[in-house]
Design a protein around this motif. Structure first.
Motif: not given
Length: 317
Positions: A14-18
């Motif tokens: 849902t809130h990926p780093a990449s």
């Protein structure tokens, strides 16, 4: 020791780093479900206070006198809404009923909805303040989390991320607060919930208050799965197994009676059974049919037709 069932951080989806980390989450989640049919989901964003509030009103209901609770039992309703007393539901093929009582909260839909004939209005116990507000808030939160899990699973089997969205937006999903009363005899043949598979697409289990959940591995071992307090257990149901031609297995699981004094304690759990819309046609996805995995289900069936078939098997209809 058998391998452990994975627990994954859904923020990577849902809130990926990449983009690479998001894809890695999809790959890991898909692999967990292919192997186990189960995974733990943490950092799911559902506030502990919301979960605690819901558990509070559910426990208050189960503490009511039997004659009051039974006023909310709908005879002939298949347990679709309201209260189902102790000693009714029986796992498919089991000799003994499960040691539990439960309540069903369904989706709130308009009175003139085309699904009203198979999705009755909810019942709400007037004796418990806040039951409706707190119970339905948890329903909605788990519905949203389930949609995120389905989006990741869709990507894993080469479907568009939004593939499930318009097939579950009026899903006949159920929130089921369960009370397993204390066990007072040492020689009863029943277990709290007999070995079974779930009927629906996916099940989200929030905050089981005691150990007891066991999952059957592909090697036939019973593997205990007691999650951390902040983890929601999500497993595959038979509808998704059928839709994906067993790429995602619906794994047998049970709730066993704990030993000794622990058995004298009540157990509460709240699964959310995420269903498709009643008229959704469960038809094997072409992308899951291969030379090694030919179609196991040549005949499609509606979600409602399948649900009714299965409810008869577990003695709710």
């Amino acid at each position: 020791m058998p391998a452990r069932i994975p627990t994954l951080d859904i923020r990577r989806f849902t809130h990926p780093a990449s983009p690479q980390d998001r894809q890695a989450f999809v790959d890991e989640l898909g692999a967990a479900y292919r192997e186990w049919g189960f995974a733990g989901i943490r950092n799911h964003g559902i506030a502990q206070s919301l979960i605690d509030d819901a558990y509070g009103v559910f426990k208050a209901f189960f503490a009511l006198p039997e004659d009051i609770k039974k006023q909310y039992h709908v005879a002939g309703g298949g347990g679709a809404r309201g209260y189902t007393p102790f000693g009714v539901e029986t796992a498919k093929g089991a000799k003994h009923f499960d040691l539990k009582e439960f309540w069903h909260i369904g989706r709130e839909i308009a009175g003139d909805s085309k699904y009203r004939d198979v999705m009755p209005p909810n019942l709400w116990p007037s004796e418990v303040d806040g039951f409706r507000e707190k119970g339905y808030a948890l329903y909605q939160a788990l519905d949203e989390l389930g949609a995120q899990v389905l989006a990741a699973l869709a990507l894993h089997i080469d479907l568009p991320e939004s593939w499930f969205a318009d097939k579950t937006d009026f899903g006949n999903s159920i929130l089921r607060p369960i009370h397993y009363p204390p066990i007072t005899a040492d020689d009863i043949p029943n277990v709290r919930a007999g070995a079974h598979e779930d009927i629906n697409l996916i099940t989200l289990l929030v905050g089981a208050s005691a150990a007891g959940l066991e999952v059957k591995s592909k090697q036939g071992e019973w593997v205990p799965f007691t999650s951390d307090a902040d983890t929601i257990v999500v497993n595959i149901g038979d509808m998704l197994q059928r839709l994906t031609n067993h790429v995602y297995p619906s794994t047998t699981h049970r709730v066993v009676n704990p030993p000794g004094e622990q058995a004298r304690q009540p157990r509460y759990s709240v699964p959310f059974f995420l269903h498709p819309n009643p008229d959704f046609m469960i038809d094997v996805l072409p992308s899951t049919v291969t030379a090694d995995n030919p179609s196991r289900y040549p005949e499609p069936i509606t979600a409602q037709g399948y649900l009714e078939e299965r409810l008869r098997e577990i003695k709710l209809k």
